[in-house]
Write a protein that holds these residues in place. Structure first.
Motif, PDB file in Angstrom:
ATOM      1  N   LEU B  91       0.856  -1.286   0.109  1.00  0.00           N
ATOM      2  CA  LEU B  91      -0.018  -0.122  -0.009  1.00  0.00           C
ATOM      3  C   LEU B  91       0.823   1.408   0.029  1.00  0.00           C
ATOM      4  O   LEU B  91       1.720   1.227   0.608  1.00  0.00           O
ATOM      5  N   HIS B 107      -6.088   7.224   8.717  1.00  0.00           N
ATOM      6  CA  HIS B 107      -5.941   7.523   7.056  1.00  0.00           C
ATOM      7  C   HIS B 107      -5.871   6.191   6.542  1.00  0.00           C
ATOM      8  O   HIS B 107      -6.042   6.146   5.103  1.00  0.00           O
ATOM      9  N   PRO B 110      -9.879   3.702   4.932  1.00  0.00           N
ATOM     10  CA  PRO B 110     -10.423   3.525   3.777  1.00  0.00           C
ATOM     11  C   PRO B 110      -9.852   2.065   2.886  1.00  0.00           C
ATOM     12  O   PRO B 110     -10.712   1.324   2.296  1.00  0.00           O
ATOM     13  N   LEU B 111      -8.476   2.155   3.000  1.00  0.00           N
ATOM     14  CA  LEU B 111      -7.918   1.176   1.996  1.00  0.00           C
ATOM     15  C   LEU B 111      -8.173  -0.132   2.616  1.00  0.00           C
ATOM     16  O   LEU B 111      -8.413  -1.233   1.898  1.00  0.00           O
ATOM     17  N   TYR B 114     -11.208  -1.352   2.374  1.00  0.00           N
ATOM     18  CA  TYR B 114     -11.648  -1.961   1.031  1.00  0.00           C
ATOM     19  C   TYR B 114     -11.183  -3.307   0.859  1.00  0.00           C
ATOM     20  O   TYR B 114     -11.606  -4.148   0.064  1.00  0.00           O
ATOM     21  N   ILE B 115      -9.893  -3.647   1.238  1.00  0.00           N
ATOM     22  CA  ILE B 115      -9.182  -4.795   1.148  1.00  0.00           C
ATOM     23  C   ILE B 115      -9.792  -5.926   1.967  1.00  0.00           C
ATOM     24  O   ILE B 115     -10.243  -6.970   1.437  1.00  0.00           O
ATOM     25  N   ARG B 118     -12.991  -6.705  -0.021  1.00  0.00           N
ATOM     26  CA  ARG B 118     -12.933  -7.150  -1.339  1.00  0.00           C
ATOM     27  C   ARG B 118     -12.542  -8.924  -1.242  1.00  0.00           C
ATOM     28  O   ARG B 118     -12.685  -9.597  -1.936  1.00  0.00           O
ATOM     29  N   SER B 446     -19.113   4.224  -0.499  1.00  0.00           N
ATOM     30  CA  SER B 446     -19.053   3.140  -1.289  1.00  0.00           C
ATOM     31  C   SER B 446     -19.465   1.825  -0.501  1.00  0.00           C
ATOM     32  O   SER B 446     -18.823   1.216   0.345  1.00  0.00           O
ATOM     33  N   ILE B 451     -18.281  -3.180  -3.983  1.00  0.00           N
ATOM     34  CA  ILE B 451     -16.932  -3.500  -4.040  1.00  0.00           C
ATOM     35  C   ILE B 451     -16.936  -4.976  -4.409  1.00  0.00           C
ATOM     36  O   ILE B 451     -17.539  -5.938  -4.150  1.00  0.00           O
TER      37      ILE B 451
END
Lengths: 252, 483
Positions: B91, B107, B110-111, B114-115, B118, B446, B451
């Motif tokens: 990342l 911070h 979000p990433l 998402y991981i 998904r 989202s 996703i």
């Protein structure tokens, strides 16, 4: 007749009342019908346009959640065209942007009592809109794959400007689906791998496709499958040609 | 289990007593989707990195789905695949200090979210207390309601300011973690004390070595001399100052004694000074930084392995040396007494005199020929610590954790306030609430349904393990990340 058939199918599959949009002239001077399904499942429409290529249209989602339409035209066995149409500029977002700029300008005007601010705001909005439509907003991205020739990518901007890139088939190593970290997301994208002229197994460059519309995986898989079929055909043809050449050389 | 020894304040970590791998594979029906998170992963080299890699490989072999999340190393960013479809996310997060990323607790949400979504992760397993990304991931996983496991790889002090701060952070981070794994009993004691934990949720699973990498080769030694090998980073913590006292003393006593020092670090200058002052250039060789694959070639040149560490959670180096058939002389600190049985190691106090005595004992044993041959030592050691055994025990921890409930938000806040002191507790409770609100916002921006579910490379539906690689679908997996 085809028209009525498609509309009927649409009405049956429709749950929401987003409505049937006005037909608009297509690139092949045929009538194209668009409609959007209220539910998320794609609506499938298929009709044959007589002497023209067969055409299919399906509704998918983009990574951002927006609805996009994938249109497939099969011109011949080794020549297919895919185009992804993004939603057009919404009146709602346009008016929201304009209103916020103008309100901010009005606030400044009240504070500074300078009427220049207001006229500047109008010009900024107009120029901003023109720049946005001409350079940023892409309405449609299409991919034309011709097995014997190459791959052509066209993106048409909202203003009507088009930019086209062509990649010769001898340069194309493969078409693959790849993963990437994009902003705060991890997305799948389709890309063309270019053959490295120096190394037979190397990849010199990766060309991403459908960069602005960013369709989700289910849509990419459809395009990927069709592309692979054509590439496979081409491989068989080239290997056959090579064999024939060898045979000829041996005979002579 | 012959080597297990309890009493005399010494517990040998239970060795892998010839586990029947086939049986254990057949019986393990439960599979998990595990996400390993740490700032430290290849291409960075070290113990934590190889631990994560080897453990993941063995878990994949057992049928679990494993992905690794780390930060970008230079040009290596995006998504890569390693052997057997082990997927690694590099990342793009900013590195702050010592390969550790900056932490704001927000911070990276979000990433990471998402991981986790998904990849359909069920268990988040963080490694190393130095890695702020690991703590961030634990925090986010708990906010998202996922099960969490943490592995501590290092020992810490209690006295200086930096340890006090780190210990406080660890208390906050571990107070609502489902399960904690330590590499030795000493490390468990240390972690339980530092983080004020309930010892019942702390397991001990030692590290392992790959015995096929560390095989003895007696023909490489010079039997006219006695060679002492030292392989470690040349830093204060590894006791290099002790080494600089030992070298002149023993070299005076035994003219046939040679030293071979591998490793690099700020204390190298100390050794160079000693070598200069006593004119020992022909007998003390400094090899400089060694790559991991060259360590074995250095080890097999010696008779005795010397470890002078001042603190150590679990010393991999002595297991590697013993696996190469060397007699090990080591300081009695941290978890070292648990690592090897008494007949394979000579333990000394961390002082020059005691270490010299230990080395003299070892030299005498070599002269008398009473030592077991390198082959017998290797055959013994290779059954002690295997990665398959580590993976089996870790999988048991996962099974246990999967049955536990994740604390709901209100209980989590209670736990934070009651466990971590009033001020820290309330501050982090506020952070927990904010991060939950941020998560709600992200879910609105989202939704999970928007996703894409990632194509599994490993695990029960792993595309990689189904052998249709040469086919058309193979292209889909031939992914070269560039972003």
């Amino acid at each position: 007749m085809t028209h009525a058939h498609a509309a009927g199918g649409g009405a049956a599959g429709r749950t929401g009342s987003d409505g049937v949009r006005a037909p608009r002239a297509g690139a092949y001077s045929t009538w194209r019908l668009e409609w959007w399904d209220g539910a998320q499942r794609p609506v499938r429409a298929q009709w044959c346009l007589g002497r023209l290529a067969s055409m299919e249209e399906e509704v998918y989602r983009a990574v951002s959640g927006a609805r996009i339409a994938l249109q497939r035209r099969q011109h011949s066995a080794s020549c297919r065209e895919f185009s992804v149409r993004c939603p057009r500029l919404q009146l709602r977002s346009l008016s929201a942007a304009t209103c916020s700029v103008w309100l901010a300008a009005y606030g400044l005007f009240v504070l500074s009592q300078n009427s220049m601010v207001l006229s500047a705001a109008i010009f900024i909005t107009l120029i901003g809109l023109i720049v946005y439509l001409h350079f940023v907003k892409i309405d449609q991205e299409s991919l034309l794959v011709i097995g014997s020739l190459g791959i052509q990518m066209t993106s048409s901007y909202a203003s009507g400007k088009e930019s086209t890139t062509f990649i010769e088939m001898s340069q194309v190593k493969d078409v693959v689906i790849n993963e990437a970290i994009y902003m705060q997301k991890v997305i799948y994208y389709l890309c063309i791998l270019l053959q490295d002229p120096l190394e037979p197994h190397g990849v010199s460059e990766v060309v991403p496709l459908f960069q602005s519309s960013k369709p989700r995986l289910d849509c990419l898989v459809e395009v990927y499958r069709s592309c692979q079929e054509i590439l496979e055909q081409r491989k068989i043809e080239t290997s056959l040609e090579l064999q024939n050449k060898k045979l000829k050389i041996e005979k002579s | 289990m012959a080597c297990r020894r309890i009493g005399s304040n010494r517990r040998t970590l239970s060795p892998a007593s010839s586990i029947n791998c086939v049986n254990s594979l057949a019986s393990s029906i439960r599979t998990h989707s595990i996400c390993m998170v740490s700032d430290f992963f290849y291409p960075n080299m070290g113990g934590v990195e190889s631990h994560i890699y080897q453990l993941s490989q063995c878990l994949i072999e057992r049928g679990h789905k494993v992905i690794i999340v780390t930060h970008a190393y230079g040009n290596r960013k995006g998504i890569r695949y390693l052997t057997n479809g082990l997927k690694v996310y590099y990342l793009p997060l900013k590195v702050m200090y010592n390969q550790s990323t900056a932490t704001t607790l927000f911070h990276s949400l979000p990433l990471l979210r998402y991981i986790f979504v998904r990849e359909r992760v069920t268990i988040v397993h963080s490694h190393s207390s130095f890695s702020s990304m690991a703590h961030d991931a634990l925090f986010h996983a708990k906010t998202m309601g996922l099960q969490t496991v943490f592995t501590d790889h290092s020992l810490f002090g209690f006295a200086d300011v930096s340890s006090v701060l780190t210990n406080k952070l660890l208390t906050v981070s571990l107070c609502d973690t489902n399960h904690i794994i330590c590499v030795s009993y000493t490390s468990k004691e240390n972690t339980v004390l530092r983080a004020a934990l309930n010892p019942e949720i702390v397991s001990v699973i030692p590290n392992a070595v790959d015995p096929t990498d560390f095989t003895p080769d007696p023909s490489r030694r010079d039997d006219n001399t006695v060679t002492v090998v030292v392989v470690s980073r040349l830093v204060y913590r590894k006791g290099i100052d002790l080494l600089s006292g030992i070298i002149p003393e023993l070299c005076q006593k035994y003219p046939a004694l040679h030293f071979l020092v591998g490793g690099e670090g700020p204390k190298r200058i100390v050794l160079e000074e000693v070598r200069e002052r006593y004119q020992l250039h022909d007998r003390v060789r400094l090899l400089g930084a060694l790559e991991h694959q060259h360590v074995r070639n250095v080890l097999v040149q010696g008779h005795i392995f010397l470890n002078t560490s001042l603190t150590e959670a679990f010393c991999m180096a002595i297991v590697e040396a013993a696996s190469c058939g060397l007699q090990v002389v080591s300081t009695r600190v941290g978890g070292i007494p648990e690592v090897l049985p008494e007949n394979l190691i000579i333990l000394c106090e961390p002082s020059v005199k005691s270490l010299c005595d230990g080395l003299e004992k070892a030299v005498a044993q070599i002269r008398a020929g009473t030592l077991p041959t390198p082959e017998t030592i290797h055959n013994k050691v290779k059954t002690f610590y295997t990665w398959r055994n580590v993976a089996e025990r870790t999988a048991k921890v996962y099974d246990r954790v999967a049955d536990e409930a994740v604390l709901p938000m209100d209980k989590r806040l209670d736990r934070l306030v009651s466990h971590c002191g009033t001020v820290t507790g309330y501050i982090f409770a506020l952070f927990a609430v904010l991060s939950f609100l941020f998560l709600v916002f992200l879910r609105w921006m989202s939704p999970d349904s928007s996703i894409d579910v990632a194509v599994d490379a490993t695990g029960p539906n792993g595309a990689w393990t189904q052998q249709y690689f040469p086919g058309k679908k193979g292209h889909e997996r031939e992914k070269i990340s560039n972003c």
